[in-house]
Write a protein that holds these residues in place. Structure first.
Motif, PDB file in Angstrom:
ATOM      1  N   GLU A 178       0.870  -1.001   0.012  1.00 45.72           N
ATOM      2  CA  GLU A 178       0.082  -0.057  -0.027  1.00 45.72           C
ATOM      3  C   GLU A 178       0.764   1.292   0.047  1.00 45.72           C
ATOM      4  N   PHE A 179       2.040   1.133   0.169  1.00 41.66           N
ATOM      5  CA  PHE A 179       2.995   2.125   0.246  1.00 41.66           C
ATOM      6  C   PHE A 179       3.924   2.608  -0.915  1.00 41.66           C
ATOM      7  N   ALA A 180       3.606   1.884  -1.949  1.00 39.39           N
ATOM      8  CA  ALA A 180       4.302   2.273  -3.024  1.00 39.39           C
ATOM      9  C   ALA A 180       3.687   3.297  -3.903  1.00 39.39           C
ATOM     10  N   THR A 181       4.746   4.110  -4.476  1.00 40.58           N
ATOM     11  CA  THR A 181       4.442   5.243  -5.160  1.00 40.58           C
ATOM     12  C   THR A 181       3.648   5.006  -6.513  1.00 40.58           C
ATOM     13  N   PRO A 182       3.039   6.059  -6.941  1.00 33.30           N
ATOM     14  CA  PRO A 182       2.399   5.906  -8.352  1.00 33.30           C
ATOM     15  C   PRO A 182       3.449   5.605  -9.454  1.00 33.30           C
TER      16      PRO A 182
END
Length: 313
Positions: free
Chosen positions: A41-45
């Motif tokens: 869930e903390f992955a960047t776009p």
């Protein structure tokens, strides 16, 4: 005969193509944001976009399917999105377990159901009623419930068989027999019922024919009349039911494998579907589809062998 086989194979290829296209589309929609699932869930776009490009998910759905199909026709089914294991290896490593259980169950079911069906047709009294009652009871209980009862009684209670695990026949033949016995019995109990009833009805119908009375009038023994003439002419309906049973057992093996903690094709399919691991799901679907097409072709050939009228048609 060759023309017949070619037509069946072409029809089978069309069927496999249609199934894969449908499953690919549905699973692509149902999988959601698989890149987010893989990266967290903390992955960047930017990371999500890069992952989608790596997996080919940035392309339109028809292009994605076309790319997969081209590689699949070359024998490359890709790798698992979650384990990086080649799909072909994942399927091949597990299909032997599933097929060993299903084939053993079909063989046992065929022997028992044909025997019971013939006995019920020939002895129309107590044996016939017993077979019919057994058929109704066998169809009433789902195979996963039967599997749970078998594990509770014969594995955990009496300790006669291992409750879980699988031993390949290459390691130990008797160990292999011990590990597949309960799964096979769980699959067989429900399958015997429908096939025995079908064999019974078919044999009763054949025994009422005029040529059977003629054979008896010529002095042929009852055993010869039943085994050489009646049973062969009653075989096509039974073979058809057995083919459907084979296909049903492949799907039934999914729940059986979960009960006995067996790492077969069914377990792989369930795990991959829950994860949304599309390459593995497609590999399983292609394998299952080819099995079904092959079984149907073999049934047609078997019906042609036992029934000359089918060969003419």
């Amino acid at each position: 005969m060759i023309q017949f086989i070619v037509k069946r194979l072409l029809a089978g290829l069309v069927l496999v193509f249609a199934i894969t296209a449908l499953v690919y589309g549905l699973m692509s929609i149902a999988s959601g944001n698989i890149a987010r699932t893989l990266l967290g869930e903390f992955a960047t776009p930017e990371q999500l976009a890069a992952k989608e490009a790596e997996l080919g998910l940035d392309q339109p759905l028809p292009v994605q399917y076309g790319t997969w199909l081209v590689h699949a026709l070359q024998g490359d089914f890709g790798t698992s999105w979650f384990t990086a294991e080649p799909v072909a290896s994942a399927v091949l490593n597990r299909i032997s377990l599933t097929l060993s259980i299903v084939i053993a169950a079909v063989i046992v079911s065929t022997i028992i159901s044909v025997t019971l069906g013939v006995l019920a047709a020939v002895r129309r009294g107590r044996v016939d009623r017993t077979v019919q009652v057994f058929s109704v009871v066998g169809e009433a209980f789902p195979n996963f419930w039967i599997a749970l009862v078998l594990v509770s009684v014969f594995a955990l209670g009496l300790g006669l068989f291992p409750p879980t695990g699988y031993v390949p026949p290459s390691e130990s033949f008797f160990g292999w027999i011990a590990t597949i016995t309960l799964p096979v019995v769980a699959l067989v109990i429900g399958g015997i019922a429908s096939t025995a009833q079908q064999v019974r009805s078919a044999v009763i119908d054949v025994l009422s024919k005029d040529y059977i009375r003629t054979l008896r009038a010529r002095g042929l023994s009852e055993r010869s009349v039943i085994l050489k003439h009646a049973l062969r002419n009653a075989a096509p309906p039974a073979i058809t039911v057995l083919s459907l049973q084979f296909i049903g057992m492949i799907s039934g093996a999914i729940m059986i494998e979960k009960v006995f903690a067996l790492q077969g094709l069914g377990t792989l399919a369930v795990t991959s579907a829950i994860r949304g691991d599309l390459p593995v799901i497609m590999g399983v679907i292609v394998t299952m589809s080819i099995l079904v097409v092959s079984i149907n072709l073999l049934v047609d050939l078997a019906n042609g062998w036992v029934n000359p009228k089918v060969r003419v048609q």
